[in-house]
Design a protein around this motif. Sequence first.
Motif, short mmCIF file in Angstrom:
data_model
loop_
_atom_site.label_atom_id
_atom_site.label_comp_id
_atom_site.label_asym_id
_atom_site.label_seq_id
_atom_site.Cartn_x
_atom_site.Cartn_y
_atom_site.Cartn_z
N GLU A 1 111.80 -27.11 -2.29
CA GLU A 1 110.89 -27.96 -3.06
C GLU A 1 110.26 -25.99 -3.29
OE1 GLU A 1 108.17 -29.39 -0.57
OE2 GLU A 1 108.79 -31.65 -1.25
N LEU A 2 109.69 -24.86 -2.43
CA LEU A 2 109.69 -23.92 -2.56
C LEU A 2 111.25 -23.23 -3.97
CD1 LEU A 2 108.93 -21.34 -1.83
CD2 LEU A 2 110.75 -20.74 0.02
N CYS A 3 111.93 -23.59 -3.28
CA CYS A 3 112.80 -22.78 -4.53
C CYS A 3 112.40 -23.32 -6.19
CB CYS A 3 114.69 -23.42 -4.16
SG CYS A 3 115.11 -22.20 -3.35
N ASP A 4 112.07 -24.72 -5.89
CA ASP A 4 111.62 -25.72 -7.74
C ASP A 4 110.58 -25.12 -7.94
OD1 ASP A 4 114.34 -27.44 -7.20
OD2 ASP A 4 113.20 -28.71 -6.61
N ARG A 5 109.99 -24.46 -7.43
CA ARG A 5 108.74 -23.93 -7.48
C ARG A 5 108.07 -22.77 -8.21
NH1 ARG A 5 106.38 -24.44 -3.31
NH2 ARG A 5 105.50 -23.04 -2.52
N HIS A 6 110.07 -21.86 -8.10
CA HIS A 6 110.24 -19.89 -8.73
C HIS A 6 110.88 -20.66 -9.57
CE1 HIS A 6 106.96 -18.72 -5.81
NE2 HIS A 6 107.45 -19.45 -5.05
N ALA B 1 108.87 -17.73 1.84
CA ALA B 1 108.53 -17.82 0.94
C ALA B 1 108.00 -16.51 1.22
CB ALA B 1 107.27 -18.66 1.38
#
Length: 456
Positions: free
Chosen positions: A240-245, A201
Amino acid sequence: MNTPASTPFNPDTTHVFHRQLHHNLPVAVSGQGITLLDASGNTYLDACGGAAVSCLGHGHPEVVAAMHAQIDRLAYAHTSFFTTDVAEELADLLIESAPSGMSHVYFVSGGSEAVEAALKMARQYFVEIGQPQRRHFVARRQSYHGNTLGALAVGGNEWRRAQFQPLLMDVAHVAPCYEYRDRSPDETPEAYGQRLVNELAQTCERLGPENVLAFVAETVGGATAGVLPPVPGYFKAIRELCDRHGILLILDEVMCGMGRTGTLHACEQEGVVPDLLTIAKGLGGGYQPIGAVLAQKKIVDVFSKGSGLFQHGHTYLGHAVACAAALAVQRVIQRDGLVAQVQARGRTLQGLLQQAFAAHPHVGDIRGRGLFWGLELVTDRSSKQWFEPKLKLHARVKREAMALGLMVYPMGGTVDGRCGDHILLAPAFITSEDELTKIVSLLGRALNTAIASCHH
């Protein structure tokens, strides 16, 4: 005891530009099941499938017959002019069992080509949706994604990268999921995984998440660090991190996929679905060179509604004989329930390895899943100190194993690209329990002889 040819090496005796130029190689002449035979009459138990390739062993009659039948019909047709029934059938079969949302398969000739294609797909996807500023890939240290320049750039194998560094695009690398070396004693596996995700992140924030194309990772680490299974929750948090950005997740399952770890796709065990998934070795089992990228429908739809083409290609895309071989391999795996057998045989192999090496003074870690296992070698178990790189313990293990008629896949640079040694095992899905017992027994003898030779 095998006695491989020990004549002094003479480069003038061959016109093949071999990857190693300082010693003679035995000449392989035939293979059956998990055994290979050389021209001197020596036999070898193949406990690594070459490089985790030969999932059905050698000389499988149904695969050979399927290749013959395809050659009799059609060997080659360029994909800018034609498709073939066999390529269409193979794609249908792969999508039936693919992670959810996958709709199309892009066929290539191997793992490096698959990764290269996935990187370019990711870039073109963002160009097509009007985000051309996205240019950064993030990947992991001590990873391996192939030897072409793009794949080498995202890979984290320092030894392979070093001399070609000036030719490689700039890629940000974060820590691998390497629990044996990097998890603190007071840290739970889940907390360790979260720490790694936090590092990812922070890296994305530094680059500007709106500038990041994709995170690239082997679902289970392969040859560079010797089989690194992810800790629980790690990939879910990454997804989840990839989806968020809006960052794509590219999972490389060239080595660990297609049943090798006990599910057809290794990501099934993590409960995550990537945007792009690369496969190769176990796809065709070594019968023909083939690899593929499995792509999510949302990506294919963008290409279809936009430019209408993927600006990339190779001469041998979707080669008919390669597709016929892979189709036969995958049908045998399905029909014979071999993915379930990998789970069962994997438990047997794990038990044998624990029994033989859990208390071995020079085996620091035994790790793996299914029929994909790594042993990390150390001078001392409590300190986890590695053997001096100059001893080249991995090369000694390989030599001693070959002399005993055993093929394993040892590598050096396990820890950081220079230090550390491991042995990788990836036997065929058809390997019997008796053969697994023999493999572990021979490996023990080879390892002990190799370590003893380091002390002289």
